[in-house]
Design a protein around this motif. Structure first.
Motif: not given
Length: 101
Positions: A62-73, A78-84
Motif C-alpha cells: 500500500v502507499p505510505r499514506l493509505f488509510r488502514c487499521g482500526l483508527c484509519q491511520q 501505523l508502521a511507526a507506532i508498531l513495535p519493531r
C-alpha cells in the motif's frame, strides 16, 4: 503444485477489477492459496474484502499514506507506532544475483 495466475491479467488497471481475475482463476480450477499485489491493487478495498470473505491469504503493498487499521491511520504512521518485533523480514527466494532480502 499451486499455479501462478499473476501473468493472466497483468494489464488490469482498476484495483477492484482484480477480483474478476481471481474469480476467473477459481472458476477455471486454477489452484492457488494466496494472492500478492502491488500498491496499485493494494488500494482496492473490495479486493481485500473479497479475499477475506473467501479465506484467501494475501499480501498487499500500500502507499505510505493509505488509510488502514482500526483508527484509519496512514500506513506510514501505523508502521511507526508498531513495535519493531511486529515486523519480520522474509526472503522472497533466490534471485539472479543470489539470495534476496
Amino acid at each position: 503444485m499451486l499455479g501462478r495466475i499473476d501473468a493472466i491479467d497483468a494489464d488490469i488497471a482498476a484495483p477492484d477489477a482484480r477480483i474478476d481475475a481471481e474469480v476467473r482463476a477459481l472458476e477455471a480450477g486454477v489452484p492457488f492459496a494466496w494472492v500478492v499485489v502491488d500498491e496499485v491493487y493494494g488500494q482496492g478495498t473490495a479486493l481485500r474484502g473479497w479475499l477475506e470473505v473467501g479465506s484467501i491469504a494475501y499480501v498487499m503493498a500500500v502507499p505510505r499514506l493509505f488509510r488502514c487499521g482500526l483508527c484509519q491511520q496512514n500506513a506510514r504512521t501505523l508502521a511507526a507506532i508498531l513495535p519493531r518485533e511486529a515486523f519480520v523480514t522474509r526472503s522472497t527466494g533466490p534471485g539472479a544475483y543470489g539470495r534476496r532480502e
